[in-house]
Design an enzyme around this catalytic site. Structure first.
Site, short mmCIF file in Angstrom:
data_model
loop_
_atom_site.label_atom_id
_atom_site.label_comp_id
_atom_site.label_asym_id
_atom_site.label_seq_id
_atom_site.Cartn_x
_atom_site.Cartn_y
_atom_site.Cartn_z
N GLN A 134 1.13 -1.30 0.45
CA GLN A 134 0.19 -0.42 -0.41
C GLN A 134 1.00 1.58 0.12
O GLN A 134 1.69 1.07 1.49
CB GLN A 134 -0.91 -0.22 0.97
CG GLN A 134 -2.05 1.09 0.71
CD GLN A 134 -2.23 0.85 2.39
OE1 GLN A 134 -1.49 1.29 3.46
NE2 GLN A 134 -3.77 0.96 3.13
N GLY A 135 0.78 2.28 -0.98
CA GLY A 135 1.33 3.27 -1.59
C GLY A 135 0.89 5.02 -1.22
O GLY A 135 0.33 4.97 -2.08
N SER A 137 1.91 6.78 2.78
CA SER A 137 1.91 7.58 3.26
C SER A 137 3.01 8.16 2.42
O SER A 137 3.79 7.78 1.23
CB SER A 137 2.74 6.87 4.73
OG SER A 137 1.89 6.87 5.20
N GLU A 255 -14.55 -3.90 9.35
CA GLU A 255 -12.66 -3.85 9.53
C GLU A 255 -12.31 -2.63 10.26
O GLU A 255 -11.37 -3.03 10.30
CB GLU A 255 -12.88 -3.22 7.46
CG GLU A 255 -12.50 -4.96 7.13
CD GLU A 255 -12.37 -4.33 5.41
OE1 GLU A 255 -12.49 -3.27 5.34
OE2 GLU A 255 -12.82 -5.35 4.48
N SER A 372 -2.45 7.19 13.55
CA SER A 372 -1.82 7.98 15.50
C SER A 372 -3.04 7.79 15.99
O SER A 372 -3.55 8.54 15.94
CB SER A 372 -0.56 8.65 15.13
OG SER A 372 -1.64 10.52 14.94
N ASN A 373 -3.12 7.08 17.58
CA ASN A 373 -3.68 7.82 18.47
C ASN A 373 -4.12 9.27 18.91
O ASN A 373 -4.91 9.41 19.42
CB ASN A 373 -3.58 7.01 19.87
CG ASN A 373 -3.48 5.43 19.67
OD1 ASN A 373 -3.64 5.21 18.48
ND2 ASN A 373 -3.08 4.87 20.84
#
Lengths: 390, 351
Positions: A134-135, A137, A255, A372-373
């Protein structure tokens, strides 16, 4: 009984006709009897070649694509049975065949691709011949993914292909992939979400360079992927030009539950318990209190997870509040990992995959990946709590 | 009582009714507190009229015979409405103990809201050979009651006794201005409800666990309200030309508060499922009750102290309603065992 599927072979039975318990028992038996014992609880992501015996087994049972419709060669599992299928892998410490072709790009092609694209790209996924990376970021587009800069221009003199230049980073297992799906900017003038397209390429296409990144645990699961004048035929674009952002955002709610599964916490707790028994740590009240707090956190995260599973079972829509599970599970696992290191005493400084630090190195990325969280908290604050955007 | 029995399947309906009955009346709550923290007997009678004191009592003893799920709904609504009434102590624990002891006559007065009764279940009282009680029991969760059921240990084991109030108690004030009785017995005679060795220990343990679920639900209701107040404030209050709820530091704090409440709500749902299942083992119930109490206390403390911080100085004034919730949380959190004690018990029971 059932008509011949468009791709692959028919399933041996209608899995959804089984009760959840019957289905769980069948999956459990398969995994316990056939999953290679030396691959249980792997401390890092395994290469496809390392899992080839198990993949052959999945191929033989036609279990490569649990969530795909039977007509497309999948198992046709409903959402709850997909979760059960995954849970049974986690329970045994088996590496779930979470191939991006199966769980990400395959469903995207089924939904947004043309029949020709489906014929071309789906069968090799079912045969476990294509492995996708998966490209998404980029160095300057992490949490703010929509500001990505990798550029795809219709080639000068050739309207039938894009020429792609740019760089992707944190691409998981790209060095083991055969193909890459990626987001590239096709309209630099448009609002940033509106100028992005969803493209496919073989990873060995001329102009693509993959460079593994060695991480602080000593593994190389993430890569940089460089695009330098890479030619991508227009027929490798899924959906309309500049519709890539919407396509990438189309992941199903159920998902998003799996990212919040408490299984890592449960496994971490098991490791901690074993270590603490060896060390006699349970004799110490301070340890007992810390252990009890974490174990109770895990128990109640499990309760919350079960609540979301009930929603899935009833066919209800999962809202953005489900991000809570990802935050709580990853932060609790990180706290458990810290206590493991502390309980190990001076051995907590030793390296090696089997050591006390293994959980620490597994836990820290979970706080960062899949949003991120901090990003998850931003989303909950505005989308769930109705707080004004900053 | 009547309406509740008819709505056995209508927990949603009960939830609506409880929510609308339990709207916050801050004027009443402050007036009761400032008058010394006596139980509002008129309100207690209305809770009885609603059937809320009879929920767990079997029908043959004059109750509704409904489950802990209904208790949780009522308790959460009371917490959300900042009700100071001693529901878990006198509306759940006392009826459950009297029902288990099979005392229909005394129970009837309790269910009707006519007799306010507390339960002194902690160790500290002994019963002598002539039936006289000696010792002290604290943290009953209600004061100014008409009578107390007191657990006392004799040679044959633990027994349960009925002690008329009036001469035995001093009232200790709690953080929210309500009071809890300290019952001192100096060799007074008492009526025996369950003879020593007659199973009082198991009876009390089971009843106290039910009360733990009830008070946990009430605390989660307190957290619900404190969270709502905070989110509203974060949306409305402007500083630096923006709503303060747009600042990320406060947003993340609010999300942590919300997650703590959500986790507690999930734990409540799971514990209620354990309690309504007649097949659940005693130890399973005890474990679920303690785990839930620890979680609810953790959540309400995180939410209420976070709410105070998000509000700034206004939150610390008595004029603003947040303090009613914070003080209620502080009063109830340690009762029947604080979070640390409950986590320890949970761990013991998890082996």
């Amino acid at each position: 009984m059932s008509p011949t599927p468009r791709y692959g072979e028919p399933q041996e039975r209608d899995w959804n006709a089984l009760s959840d318990a019957e289905f769980r028992a069948i999956v459990r038996a398969e995994i316990e009897q056939h999953y290679p014992s030396e691959l249980r609880y792997a401390p890092r992501r395994l290469l496809w070649t390392e899992q080839s015996a198990w993949i052959r087994r999945l191929l033989a049972r036609r279990w490569i694509a649990p969530g795909w419709p039977v007509a497309m060669g999948g198992m046709g599992l409903g959402p709850l049975k997909q979760i059960i299928f995954m849970e049974e892998h986690e329970r045994w410490g088996a590496a779930y065949y979470r191939e991006h072709g199966v769980v990400q790009v395959g469903p995207v092609i089924m939904r947004f691709g043309t029949p020709e694209q489906q014929d071309r790209w789906l069968p090799p996924v079912l045969r476990a011949e294509h492995h996708w990376a998966q490209g998404y970021s980029e160095p300057e587009a992490g949490s703010d993914l929509a500001s990505l800069r990798t550029r795809a221009r219709i080639g000068p003199g050739n309207p039938g292909e894009y020429v792609v230049d740019g760089q992707k980073i944190w691409t998981t297992m790209a060095h083991a992939a055969t193909h890459i799906y990626f987001l590239a900017r096709t309209d630099p003038e448009a609002k940033k979400q509106a100028g992005i397209s969803f493209l496919l390429s073989a990873i060995d296409a001329p102009g693509i360079t993959v460079r593994p990144i060695r991480d602080i645990a000593g593994h190389s699961e993430l890569c940089e992927v460089f695009f330098d004048g890479v030619r991508v035929p227009v027929e490798n674009r899924i959906g309309d030009e500049n519709a890539g952002w919407t396509i990438a955002k189309s992941l199903l709610g159920h998902e998003r539950i799996t990212v919040g599964s408490p299984s890592s916490c449960e496994y971490g707790l098991e490791l901690l318990r074993g270590l603490a028994r060896d060390r006699g740590s349970f004799e110490r009240p301070v340890f007992r209190d810390r252990y009890a707090a974490l174990a109770l956190d895990v128990e109640h995260i499990r309760d919350a997870y079960a609540g979301y599973k009930d929603l899935v079972a009833r066919g209800e829509e999962i809202g953005p509040d489900v991000s809570m599970l990802k935050i709580l599970s990853s932060e609790t696992f990180a706290a458990i990992a810290d206590l493991i290191v502390e309980t190990a005493g001076e051995e907590g400084g030793l390296g090696g995959d089997g050591g006390a630090l293994a959980s620490f190195y597994r836990a820290r990325p979970m706080l960062i990946y899949a949003g991120s969280n901090e990003i998850q908290r931003n989303i909950i604050a505005t989308a769930v709590l109705g707080l004004p955007r900053g | 009582m009547h309406t509740l029995r008819e709505s056995e399947v209508g927990l949603d309906l009960l939830s609506d009714v409880a929510r609308s009955f339990c709207t916050r009346d801050a004027v009443r709550v402050r007036a009761l507190r400032d008058a010394g923290g006596e139980v509002d007997r008129a309100m207690w009678g209305r809770l009885a009229d609603n059937g809320w004191l009879s929920i767990l009592v079997p029908e043959e003893l004059g109750g509704a015979g409904i489950g802990v799920d209904a208790v949780a709904i009522v308790a959460r609504a009371l917490g959300r409405g900042a009700f100071p009434e001693p529901f878990a102590a006198a509306g759940v624990l006392a009826p459950v103990v009297l029902a288990a002891a099979g005392d229909a006559k005394r129970l009837a007065a309790v269910l009707a809201g006519e007799a306010l009764v507390g339960v002194g279940w902690r160790p500290g009282v002994t019963v002598e050979a002539d039936g006289r009680l000696r010792g002290e029991t604290r943290f009953i969760g209600v004061a100014g009651a008409d009578a107390y059921v007191v657990a006392a240990r004799g040679e044959a084991g633990l027994g349960l006794y009925w002690v008329d109030a009036g001469w035995v108690e001093t009232a200790e004030p709690r953080a929210d201005g309500t009071r809890t009785a300290r019952v001192r017995l100096d060799g007074r005679a008492a009526t025996e409800l369950v003879a020593p060795g007659g199973g009082a220990e198991a009876l009390l343990d089971g009843a106290v666990d039910v009360a733990r679920v009830a008070v946990s639900a009430e605390l989660i209701g307190v957290a619900d309200a404190a969270l709502e107040l905070t989110l509203e404030y974060l949306r409305q209050r402007h500083q630096f030309g923006r709503p303060i709820g747009s600042f990320q530091a406060l947003q993340h704090r609010a999300v942590d508060m919300w997650m703590a409440r959500e986790l507690a709500a999930a734990a409540l749902q799971s514990a209620v499922a354990v309690f309504v299942d007649p097949e659940s083992a005693v130890v399973t119930r005890a474990r679920a009750a303690s785990g839930l109490k620890a979680r609810a206390v953790h959540a309400v403390q995180l939410v209420c102290t976070g709410a105070l911080q998000c509000h700034g100085a206004i939150g610390f004034t008595d004029e603003y309603d947040l303090g009613l919730y914070l003080n209620r949380a502080l009063a109830l959190a340690p009762w029947l065992g604080n979070a640390t004690e409950q986590r320890r018990r949970w761990l013991e029971l998890s082996r």
